[in-house]
Write a protein that holds these residues in place. Structure first.
Motif, PDB file in Angstrom:
ATOM      1  N   PHE A 253       0.834  -1.212   0.000  1.00 10.50           N
ATOM      2  CA  PHE A 253       0.000   0.000   0.000  1.00 10.50           C
ATOM      3  C   PHE A 253       0.864   1.256   0.000  1.00 10.50           C
ATOM      4  O   PHE A 253       1.948   1.259   0.561  1.00 10.50           O
ATOM      5  N   PRO A 254       0.378   2.336  -0.602  1.00 10.35           N
ATOM      6  CA  PRO A 254      -0.859   2.408  -1.397  1.00 10.35           C
ATOM      7  C   PRO A 254      -0.625   1.939  -2.821  1.00 10.35           C
ATOM      8  O   PRO A 254       0.478   2.033  -3.347  1.00 10.35           O
ATOM      9  N   ILE A 255      -1.686   1.418  -3.444  1.00  9.79           N
ATOM     10  CA  ILE A 255      -1.663   1.090  -4.864  1.00  9.79           C
ATOM     11  C   ILE A 255      -2.479   2.155  -5.581  1.00  9.79           C
ATOM     12  O   ILE A 255      -3.649   2.379  -5.239  1.00  9.79           O
ATOM     13  N   ALA A 256      -1.867   2.830  -6.541  1.00  9.98           N
ATOM     14  CA  ALA A 256      -2.532   3.939  -7.235  1.00  9.98           C
ATOM     15  C   ALA A 256      -2.388   3.744  -8.740  1.00  9.98           C
ATOM     16  O   ALA A 256      -1.271   3.633  -9.253  1.00  9.98           O
ATOM     17  N   CYS A 257      -3.509   3.685  -9.445  1.00 12.96           N
ATOM     18  CA  CYS A 257      -3.521   3.414 -10.883  1.00 12.96           C
ATOM     19  C   CYS A 257      -4.307   4.493 -11.612  1.00 12.96           C
ATOM     20  O   CYS A 257      -5.257   5.066 -11.073  1.00 12.96           O
TER      21      CYS A 257
END
Length: 424
Positions: A253-257
């Protein structure tokens, strides 16, 4: 999808949340869920007992044969045959109850966050803030559909000829402005730490179920029957499903797409002047942001997403406001949603350009998207998404608010992307 354990342990909270949504037949549906779950659990306990007894007898049969007591062993084998019939019956009962339970749970929307205001419809949404100056237009200012025709940049009639209403054709500087907006949005998102993905524009049923798009409660999705695939209503569906079935670690974390896709929506029953031009389409372009977060940080992340969208609109110098959606207007899967609306001066109305939402564990439960916490236990992650941004109404706002007697100015921040500063 709500977890059965949560419904069982927090029945009153669930009912209060559904009441805030004005959800019909909530008590009846929750009682059905609990009774079906009880049936499933009883069948599971009975099945476990039968399996345990069957295993015990199998060991006993082996020992009897080994001791040469064939007659006794055959008598015990008769008991195992009876247990086999019970096992099949109980397995069928359990599977039927599980299917019924799944079907019931699919009907229940997410529980709104405590900050979600009460209300019946979009008229009850709460305005959080308002930003920017509404421009004063010259006499004879036009709505965007008239500007599109005047400057030959969007052809709605040609789109109708090729496909049907709601499928516009962008031409010349209109197409270049559209492409400039996509590139600008993606660059802004990447600079903010989002990783870009190019994803399929068709998804399977499991992906639609994972984000709550299926079952399709409002008839919004285009279905390709021959292949049992669905045209995506938003990039949220394929991007979030990248992580379907994953077991993450806290360090992930964090996963940002972020992703650009065309979006397809049937928009059944939408007619009238309020949906004219770019105001509502069956196919439109959108740049999306998606996050997978630790539950402890998801609401901080939501505020960060709101600030990010604010920054883009302020660079475009479009007047906008932020709304917190009420219980009667918040989407099926969302716990809390902020809508951004740009003011269209030529139409004298607000146009929604972005929704930013926290789904908490609702999508993650459907997706089986979990992570291992510090204690090593598996826990559901939180998912979030937002438009950054949807193009049609942004484009409408630019065309209308930036129009002059000599043409349409291009927002300064977009000129490096368009290569021109005026449409005339």
């Amino acid at each position: 999808m709500l977890q059965v354990q949560f419904i069982r342990d927090h029945k009153d909270t669930v009912l209060q949340g559904l009441a805030k949504r004005n959800f019909a037949n909530a008590e009846e549906l929750i009682e059905q869920v609990l009774s079906t779950d009880e049936k499933r659990r009883k069948a599971q306990v009975s099945l476990d007992n039968v399996l345990s007894e069957s295993n015990k007898l199998s060991k006993e049969i082996g020992l009897l044969f080994k001791a040469g007591e064939v007659q006794k062993a055959n008598l015990v084998k008769e008991k195992t045959s009876q247990l086999k019939g019970q096992k099949e019956t109980l397995s069928q009962e359990k599977n039927t109850a599980e299917e019924e339970l799944q079907s019931l749970l699919f009907q229940i929307p997410n529980i709104p966050h405590t900050s979600v205001p009460n209300g019946q419809s979009d008229e009850d949404n709460e305005e959080i803030s308002r930003h920017g100056e509404v421009p004063t237009l010259h006499d004879g200012a036009l709505p965007h559909w008239e500007l599109a025709k005047k400057y030959d940049i969007i052809d709605f009639e040609l789109g109708t000829k090729i496909t049907g209403a709601g499928f516009p054709v962008y031409k010349g500087k209109g197409a270049r402005l559209q492409r400039a907006l996509i590139s600008y949005f993606l660059d802004k998102n990447i600079d903010a730490g989002y990783e870009e993905y190019q994803v399929p524009h068709l998804v399977n049923e499991a992906s639609g179920i994972g984000t709550g798009s299926l079952p399709d409660k409002e008839g919004q999705m285009y279905h390709i029957g021959a292949d049992d695939l669905y045209l995506i209503p938003t990039a949220e569906v394929p991007v979030t499903n990248i992580f379907r079935g994953d077991l993450l670690q806290e360090k992930d974390f964090p996963i940002a797409c972020t992703s650009y896709t065309p979006c397809f929506r049937r928009e059944a029953g939408s007619y009238g002047a309020h949906v004219r031009g770019l105001n509502r389409l069956h196919q439109f372009d959108k740049v999306e942001i998606v996050r997978v977060e630790h539950p402890d940080n998801s609401y901080n992340a939501l505020e960060g997403m709101v600030d990010h969208v604010k920054g883009i609109l302020e660079e475009l110098k479009l007047p906008y406001r932020i709304l917190r959606l009420c219980g009667g207007d918040v989407t099926f899967a969302s716990a809390l949603t902020y809508d951004f609306e740009v003011f269209s001066t030529a139409q004298d109305r607000w146009l929604e350009v972005s929704s930013v939402s926290n789904f908490e564990t609702f999508q993650a439960n459907r997706l089986k998207l979990r992570f291992k916490n510090k204690e090593g236990k598996s826990q559901l992650a939180h998912t979030l998404n937002g438009s950054a941004l949807a193009l049609p109404r942004i484009l409408a706002g630019i065309l209308e608010n930036y129009q002059t007697e000599n043409g349409i100015q291009v927002p300064e921040v977009l000129i490096p992307y368009t290569g021109f500063d005026m449409i005339n």
